[in-house]
Design an enzyme around this catalytic site. Structure first.
Site, PDB file in Angstrom:
ATOM      1  CB  ALA A 155      -6.833  -1.900   6.289  1.00 36.87           C
ATOM      2  CB  VAL A 156     -11.003   0.754   8.936  1.00 42.84           C
ATOM      3  CG1 VAL A 156     -12.135   1.013   9.783  1.00 42.84           C
ATOM      4  CG2 VAL A 156      -9.718   1.732   9.607  1.00 42.84           C
ATOM      5  CG  ASN A 189      -8.411   6.474   0.764  1.00 40.97           C
ATOM      6  OD1 ASN A 189      -9.671   7.225   1.098  1.00 40.97           O
ATOM      7  ND2 ASN A 189      -7.885   5.563   1.046  1.00 40.97           N
ATOM      8  CD  GLU A 244       4.354   5.015  -0.455  1.00 40.88           C
ATOM      9  OE1 GLU A 244       3.886   4.162  -0.043  1.00 40.88           O
ATOM     10  OE2 GLU A 244       5.679   5.325  -0.666  1.00 40.88           O
ATOM     11  CE1 TYR A 265      -3.226   8.122   7.085  1.00 39.82           C
ATOM     12  CE2 TYR A 265      -3.519   8.169   4.601  1.00 39.82           C
ATOM     13  CZ  TYR A 265      -3.564   7.631   5.806  1.00 39.82           C
ATOM     14  OH  TYR A 265      -3.499   6.164   5.689  1.00 39.82           O
TER      15      TYR A 265
END
Length: 162
Positions: free
Chosen positions: A79-80, A117, A112, A124
């Site tokens: 998370a950012v 997104n 996952e 990734y």
């Protein structure tokens, strides 16, 4: 216009960061982990959590979690802070875990990601993760499938490329 890379310092997560990480968890996820759940991860010998700190003011701008068992790694959290996205923070966190996986002899890393997104999927993919499957209705609020992505290392990587 490309955003400048955010200057961060990546450190292991400790109790000192739990409140800020829990706040970030609530800001980023529709089904957030509680502060207690995050604290439990600090006690898990198979788990490693990292925090990205703003290099200028020391505030928490991101974090990531990894679970490693035997020769398998699973990125459990990434998370950012919304106002720091697209600044390379997630990539820097991910790169630390990739270097760890390579150095520790893990066969693969898996994770996952919400199918919508696209930014995360692209990140990734840029680091060698490939879509391997789907978890139907994995996410709530909104209900959505997860894409399972995997990056293989060593012999597993060589075999996958053949």
């Amino acid at each position: 216009m490309e955003q400048l890379k955010k200057k961060v310092r990546i450190v292991p997560m400790t109790n000192e960061y739990l409140n800020d990480v829990a706040d970030l968890e609530r800001a980023c996820f529709s089904n957030p982990w509680s502060r207690n759940m995050l604290a439990e991860e600090l006690e898990n010998a198979c788990s490693a959590f990292l925090v990205a700190l703003d290099a200028e003011n020391g505030s928490v701008v991101g974090y990531a979690g990894l679970l490693a068992v035997a020769d398998e790694g699973c990125i459990t959290k990434m998370a950012v802070r919304p106002d720091c996205r697209r600044g390379g923070v997630a990539g820097q966190l991910l790169d630390v875990f990739i270097r760890f996986a390579e150095g520790s002899g893990l066969a693969f890393l898996t994770l996952e990601v919400r199918e919508s997104n696209y930014a995360a999927i692209a990140l990734y993919g840029s680091r060698g993760f490939r879509g391997e499957g789907r978890r139907k209705n994995y996410y709530d609020h909104p209900k959505e499938d997860a894409i399972i992505m995997t990056k293989e290392f060593g012999a597993a990587e060589a075999e996958a490329q053949q």
